[in-house]
Design a protein around this motif. Structure first.
Motif, mmCIF file in Angstrom:
data_model
loop_
_atom_site.group_PDB
_atom_site.id
_atom_site.type_symbol
_atom_site.label_atom_id
_atom_site.label_comp_id
_atom_site.label_asym_id
_atom_site.label_seq_id
_atom_site.Cartn_x
_atom_site.Cartn_y
_atom_site.Cartn_z
ATOM 1 N N SER A 40 1.287 -1.403 -0.041
ATOM 2 C CA SER A 40 -0.081 0.071 -0.408
ATOM 3 C C SER A 40 0.745 0.589 0.155
ATOM 4 O O SER A 40 0.662 2.022 -0.732
ATOM 5 C CB SER A 40 -0.826 0.223 1.182
ATOM 6 O OG SER A 40 -1.933 -1.230 1.256
ATOM 7 N N SER A 100 1.317 4.380 -2.985
ATOM 8 C CA SER A 100 1.072 5.206 -3.004
ATOM 9 C C SER A 100 1.807 6.469 -4.468
ATOM 10 O O SER A 100 2.993 6.128 -4.066
ATOM 11 C CB SER A 100 0.760 6.070 -1.380
ATOM 12 O OG SER A 100 2.390 5.903 -1.202
ATOM 13 N N LEU A 130 -2.676 -4.555 -6.690
ATOM 14 C CA LEU A 130 -3.234 -3.114 -6.072
ATOM 15 C C LEU A 130 -3.208 -2.718 -7.348
ATOM 16 O O LEU A 130 -4.144 -1.348 -7.820
ATOM 17 C CB LEU A 130 -2.152 -2.526 -4.722
ATOM 18 C CG LEU A 130 -2.174 -2.799 -3.467
ATOM 19 C CD1 LEU A 130 -1.237 -1.825 -2.794
ATOM 20 C CD2 LEU A 130 -3.599 -2.756 -3.375
ATOM 21 N N TYR A 149 -12.324 4.847 -5.586
ATOM 22 C CA TYR A 149 -11.438 5.455 -4.173
ATOM 23 C C TYR A 149 -12.018 6.974 -4.592
ATOM 24 O O TYR A 149 -12.900 7.434 -3.459
ATOM 25 C CB TYR A 149 -10.131 5.761 -4.475
ATOM 26 C CG TYR A 149 -9.572 4.135 -3.999
ATOM 27 C CD1 TYR A 149 -9.455 3.435 -3.024
ATOM 28 C CD2 TYR A 149 -8.991 3.473 -5.440
ATOM 29 C CE1 TYR A 149 -8.703 2.047 -2.643
ATOM 30 C CE2 TYR A 149 -8.233 2.194 -5.277
ATOM 31 C CZ TYR A 149 -8.299 1.542 -3.348
ATOM 32 O OH TYR A 149 -7.406 0.687 -3.090
ATOM 33 N N ALA A 209 -9.398 7.231 4.560
ATOM 34 C CA ALA A 209 -8.597 5.938 4.044
ATOM 35 C C ALA A 209 -8.813 4.858 4.175
ATOM 36 O O ALA A 209 -8.780 3.437 3.941
ATOM 37 C CB ALA A 209 -7.068 6.796 4.146
ATOM 38 N N TRP A 210 -8.501 4.283 5.907
ATOM 39 C CA TRP A 210 -9.297 3.461 6.509
ATOM 40 C C TRP A 210 -10.408 2.511 5.700
ATOM 41 O O TRP A 210 -10.073 1.267 5.068
ATOM 42 C CB TRP A 210 -9.214 3.228 7.786
ATOM 43 C CG TRP A 210 -9.906 2.292 8.472
ATOM 44 C CD1 TRP A 210 -10.851 1.988 9.267
ATOM 45 C CD2 TRP A 210 -9.373 0.941 8.876
ATOM 46 N NE1 TRP A 210 -10.915 0.742 9.535
ATOM 47 C CE2 TRP A 210 -10.068 -0.545 9.140
ATOM 48 C CE3 TRP A 210 -7.582 0.557 8.026
ATOM 49 C CZ2 TRP A 210 -9.459 -1.585 9.528
ATOM 50 C CZ3 TRP A 210 -7.427 -0.717 8.394
ATOM 51 C CH2 TRP A 210 -7.976 -2.131 8.942
ATOM 52 N N SER A 227 -11.923 3.023 2.800
ATOM 53 C CA SER A 227 -11.548 2.471 1.542
ATOM 54 C C SER A 227 -10.790 1.400 1.559
ATOM 55 O O SER A 227 -10.609 0.283 0.519
ATOM 56 C CB SER A 227 -10.881 3.652 0.940
ATOM 57 O OG SER A 227 -11.799 5.082 0.783
ATOM 58 N N PHE A 228 -10.026 1.209 2.413
ATOM 59 C CA PHE A 228 -8.620 0.135 2.452
ATOM 60 C C PHE A 228 -9.470 -0.955 2.607
ATOM 61 O O PHE A 228 -9.328 -1.843 1.985
ATOM 62 C CB PHE A 228 -8.010 0.329 3.428
ATOM 63 C CG PHE A 228 -7.006 -0.806 3.564
ATOM 64 C CD1 PHE A 228 -6.344 -1.387 2.294
ATOM 65 C CD2 PHE A 228 -7.546 -2.170 4.614
ATOM 66 C CE1 PHE A 228 -5.690 -2.463 2.909
ATOM 67 C CE2 PHE A 228 -6.121 -2.697 4.961
ATOM 68 C CZ PHE A 228 -5.575 -2.932 3.811
ATOM 69 N N TRP A 229 -10.676 -1.087 3.941
ATOM 70 C CA TRP A 229 -11.494 -2.103 4.258
ATOM 71 C C TRP A 229 -12.080 -2.549 3.530
ATOM 72 O O TRP A 229 -12.980 -3.805 3.383
ATOM 73 C CB TRP A 229 -12.070 -1.726 5.467
ATOM 74 C CG TRP A 229 -12.743 -2.832 6.111
ATOM 75 C CD1 TRP A 229 -13.644 -3.068 6.222
ATOM 76 C CD2 TRP A 229 -11.812 -3.925 7.179
ATOM 77 N NE1 TRP A 229 -14.163 -4.583 7.121
ATOM 78 C CE2 TRP A 229 -12.766 -4.659 8.025
ATOM 79 C CE3 TRP A 229 -10.306 -4.097 7.160
ATOM 80 C CZ2 TRP A 229 -12.322 -5.770 8.665
ATOM 81 C CZ3 TRP A 229 -9.694 -5.362 7.740
ATOM 82 C CH2 TRP A 229 -11.084 -6.348 8.494
ATOM 83 N N THR A 264 -10.303 -1.962 -1.353
ATOM 84 C CA THR A 264 -8.859 -2.821 -1.608
ATOM 85 C C THR A 264 -8.960 -3.630 -1.428
ATOM 86 O O THR A 264 -7.953 -5.015 -1.801
ATOM 87 C CB THR A 264 -7.883 -1.947 -0.792
ATOM 88 O OG1 THR A 264 -8.047 -0.481 -1.054
ATOM 89 C CG2 THR A 264 -6.444 -1.811 -1.027
ATOM 90 N N LEU A 265 -9.550 -4.829 0.242
ATOM 91 C CA LEU A 265 -9.291 -5.588 0.611
ATOM 92 C C LEU A 265 -9.840 -6.429 0.384
ATOM 93 O O LEU A 265 -9.600 -7.887 -0.069
ATOM 94 C CB LEU A 265 -9.486 -5.878 2.387
ATOM 95 C CG LEU A 265 -9.317 -6.806 3.117
ATOM 96 C CD1 LEU A 265 -7.226 -6.473 2.561
ATOM 97 C CD2 LEU A 265 -9.184 -6.703 4.347
#
Length: 308
Positions: free
Chosen positions: A110, A114, A196, A204, A214-215, A217-219, A222-223
């Motif tokens: 991750s 970026s 990724l 996003y 951000a968290w 979006s990741f959870w 992304t994940l």
């Protein structure tokens, strides 16, 4: 004589013409592939079958003759405290290493995904630990953890903590796990980074418009999208690290005692002492463990695919 020769050639042409063009191609392909297939069978199938047969025998070339012992070798494994400790640490090492490699691998991937200056340089530097040969890394880290001259031990001593990593059984196991995670996390990170880069930026942007941080979006984005790739890499690392031998051998030689001995190391020890029957039984046990983990991985992968 001339007439007989012409008749013979005519008969040969008739026999040859019985095969169609596709059939002749198949025959040619089979003839070309036959050496490779035979070599592969000789180097994989034959050792596998021979190992299974040897696992039911007591065979040591230094003490003939060979004796059929049935399940005797496996009963000996069940009561062998060294083997049980080796299986225990093998499972701890494999699952512990893989878990932390995946966690840190996702974090590093991750970060590398970026946008920042010198990102390509950071991606290159990230691969340095993975590019170092395992034996070289193990010897270097053994010096770092050394109880007398080690840099890590000295640092802890300055903080008021006196601890000999490689003398204490728990410390030695933790030290090997640390080295394994440090060594293989870059490979996991660069593999997840490839996944990724396939995640669309529009997802996003849509999440940011909806107020996601951000968290979140990741959870939520992304994940789930990299989960199939993560499961695949996790399975690869599990199976690959089950056969680990060089790291414990170069760093602790299985010690202190047999605290850091792994199953592959025990197989090597039995082969070194010519106990081929017992070593074969240990190899069969390792094969069963690999097969069991493989089945669990396939089931987990299918569940992830169904959930997505």
């Amino acid at each position: 004589m001339v007439a007989n020769a012409e008749n013979s050639r005519a008969v040969t042409r008739v026999k040859t013409s019985r095969l169609s063009l596709n059939q002749r191609r198949y025959v040619a392909a089979a003839l070309l592939l036959a050496p490779v297939i035979l070599l592969r069978l000789f180097t994989t199938l034959y050792p596998f079958v021979q190992t299974i047969f040897l696992s039911f025998e007591k065979y040591n070339p230094a003490f003939p003759p060979r004796q059929y012992v049935g399940l005797g070798n496996f009963e000996k494994i069940a009561s062998d405290i060294v083997v049980r400790s080796s299986v225990e640490f093998t499972l701890i090492f494999v699952f512990g290493s893989t878990l932390f490699q995946l966690i840190f691998g996702i974090m590093v991937a991750s970060l590398l995904n970026s946008r920042f200056r010198l990102r390509n340089l950071a991606r290159t530097i990230n691969l340095i630990p993975w590019a170092i040969p395992m034996v070289v890394a193990a010897v270097g880290w053994r010096w770092l953890f050394d109880g007398t001259y080690g840099w890590i031990t000295d640092l802890l001593h300055r903080l008021g903590i006196d601890y000999s990593w490689l003398i204490d059984p728990v410390g030695a196991r933790i030290a090997i796990l640390i080295v394994s995670v440090w060594k293989s996390t870059p490979f996991v990170a660069i593999s997840i980074l490839a996944g990724l880069q396939g995640v669309s930026e529009e997802l996003y942007e849509a999440a940011r418009v909806d107020g996601a941080n951000a968290w979140q979006s990741f959870w939520s984005i992304t994940l789930p999208l990299i989960m199939p790739l993560t499961v695949t890499i996790g399975m690869f690392m599990l199976v690959w690290q089950l056969a680990v031998f060089d790291l414990p051998y170069a760093m602790t030689s299985g010690g202190p005692g047999f605290a850091t001995s792994v199953l592959a190391y025990q197989i090597q020890q039995q082969v070194a002492t010519l106990n081929y029957g017992y070593a074969s039984a240990l190899s069969v046990v390792m094969f069963l463990i690999v097969g069991l983990i493989g089945i669990i991985g396939v089931v987990a992968f299918r569940r992830v695919q169904v959930a997505l």
